[in-house]
Design a protein around this motif. Structure first.
Motif, PDB file in Angstrom:
ATOM      1  N   GLU A   1      81.085  40.202  32.606  1.00 56.23           N
ATOM      2  CA  GLU A   1      79.900  39.471  33.075  1.00 56.23           C
ATOM      3  C   GLU A   1      80.259  38.209  33.846  1.00 56.23           C
ATOM      4  O   GLU A   1      79.444  37.679  34.582  1.00 56.23           O
ATOM      5  N   GLU A   2      81.495  37.718  33.698  1.00 58.15           N
ATOM      6  CA  GLU A   2      81.891  36.482  34.361  1.00 58.15           C
ATOM      7  C   GLU A   2      82.710  36.695  35.627  1.00 58.15           C
ATOM      8  O   GLU A   2      82.853  35.771  36.429  1.00 58.15           O
ATOM      9  N   SER A   3      83.294  37.860  35.793  1.00 52.70           N
ATOM     10  CA  SER A   3      84.147  38.128  36.949  1.00 52.70           C
ATOM     11  C   SER A   3      84.353  39.631  37.089  1.00 52.70           C
ATOM     12  O   SER A   3      83.884  40.406  36.272  1.00 52.70           O
ATOM     13  N   TYR A   4      85.097  40.013  38.121  1.00 50.87           N
ATOM     14  CA  TYR A   4      85.349  41.439  38.309  1.00 50.87           C
ATOM     15  C   TYR A   4      86.327  41.962  37.262  1.00 50.87           C
ATOM     16  O   TYR A   4      86.128  43.013  36.677  1.00 50.87           O
ATOM     17  N   TYR A   5      87.413  41.210  37.040  1.00 53.91           N
ATOM     18  CA  TYR A   5      88.393  41.562  36.019  1.00 53.91           C
ATOM     19  C   TYR A   5      88.521  40.424  35.020  1.00 53.91           C
ATOM     20  O   TYR A   5      88.445  39.256  35.392  1.00 53.91           O
TER      21      TYR A   5
ATOM     22  N   GLU B   1      81.583  47.789  32.269  1.00 49.71           N
ATOM     23  CA  GLU B   1      82.682  47.261  31.488  1.00 49.71           C
ATOM     24  C   GLU B   1      83.528  48.380  30.907  1.00 49.71           C
ATOM     25  O   GLU B   1      83.026  49.395  30.463  1.00 49.71           O
ATOM     26  N   GLY B   2      84.824  48.158  30.941  1.00 55.35           N
ATOM     27  CA  GLY B   2      85.796  49.073  30.382  1.00 55.35           C
ATOM     28  C   GLY B   2      87.163  48.494  30.635  1.00 55.35           C
ATOM     29  O   GLY B   2      87.305  47.488  31.342  1.00 55.35           O
ATOM     30  N   PRO B   3      88.196  49.086  30.075  1.00 56.82           N
ATOM     31  CA  PRO B   3      89.535  48.541  30.288  1.00 56.82           C
ATOM     32  C   PRO B   3      90.014  48.752  31.720  1.00 56.82           C
ATOM     33  O   PRO B   3      89.626  49.707  32.383  1.00 56.82           O
TER      34      PRO B   3
ATOM     35  N   VAL C   1      91.487  35.070  31.317  1.00 62.43           N
ATOM     36  CA  VAL C   1      91.690  34.773  32.725  1.00 62.43           C
ATOM     37  C   VAL C   1      90.734  35.663  33.525  1.00 62.43           C
ATOM     38  O   VAL C   1      90.767  36.889  33.405  1.00 62.43           O
ATOM     39  N   GLN C   2      89.878  35.037  34.325  1.00 63.91           N
ATOM     40  CA  GLN C   2      88.897  35.748  35.145  1.00 63.91           C
ATOM     41  C   GLN C   2      89.453  35.921  36.552  1.00 63.91           C
ATOM     42  O   GLN C   2      89.902  34.948  37.158  1.00 63.91           O
ATOM     43  N   LEU C   3      89.413  37.147  37.054  1.00 60.43           N
ATOM     44  CA  LEU C   3      89.951  37.463  38.378  1.00 60.43           C
ATOM     45  C   LEU C   3      88.887  38.113  39.245  1.00 60.43           C
ATOM     46  O   LEU C   3      88.025  38.848  38.750  1.00 60.43           O
ATOM     47  N   ASP C   4      88.977  37.881  40.562  1.00 64.47           N
ATOM     48  CA  ASP C   4      88.087  38.574  41.482  1.00 64.47           C
ATOM     49  C   ASP C   4      88.714  39.914  41.870  1.00 64.47           C
ATOM     50  O   ASP C   4      89.776  40.295  41.354  1.00 64.47           O
ATOM     51  N   LYS C   5      88.072  40.650  42.780  1.00 64.83           N
ATOM     52  CA  LYS C   5      88.567  41.979  43.190  1.00 64.83           C
ATOM     53  C   LYS C   5      89.936  41.920  43.853  1.00 64.83           C
ATOM     54  O   LYS C   5      90.660  42.899  43.866  1.00 64.83           O
ATOM     55  N   ALA C   6      90.294  40.757  44.414  1.00 72.29           N
ATOM     56  CA  ALA C   6      91.588  40.587  45.079  1.00 72.29           C
ATOM     57  C   ALA C   6      92.645  40.043  44.109  1.00 72.29           C
ATOM     58  O   ALA C   6      93.721  39.635  44.527  1.00 72.29           O
TER      59      ALA C   6
END
Length: 106
Positions: free
Chosen positions: A66-70, A34-36, A84-89
């Protein structure tokens, strides 16, 4: 140097080495990533989150949530905060409206 002195020095070195290793693991959070969000990924993640929420202001970001990539925290014009939870794409995989953080709203 006598045997007792050598043993005491060796034990002291072992304690310091163990403490230093443990301290690094605690300070870095072990396997936590985790980090910005930074760089080009910050712009892409922010743009995707703002498009999803229909506007607002990005007030926080996190990589390795913990819930998503971003995770991008957006504060809307009415004061509500949306995570807002985002994946790697940079595709939205989930969101949660946290409501207003203003104690006067409680």
């Amino acid at each position: 140097m006598n045997r007792k002195t050598k043993t005491a020095i060796a034990a002291g070195v072992l304690v310091v080495a163990t403490g230093a290793t443990t301290g690094v693991a605690v300070a870095t959070g072990g396997d936590d990533t985790e980090g910005p969000i930074t760089g080009d990924a910050l712009k892409q993640a922010s743009d995707a989150a703002l498009e999803f929420t229909g506007g607002g202001k990005v007030t926080g970001t996190e990589v390795g949530d913990e819930e998503s990539y971003y995770e991008v925290e957006v504060t809307l014009g009415n004061g509500d905060q949306v995570d807002v939870q985002l994946d790697k794409a940079f595709q939205v995989v989930d969101s949660k409206n946290e409501g207003s953080e203003d104690p006067a709203d409680d």
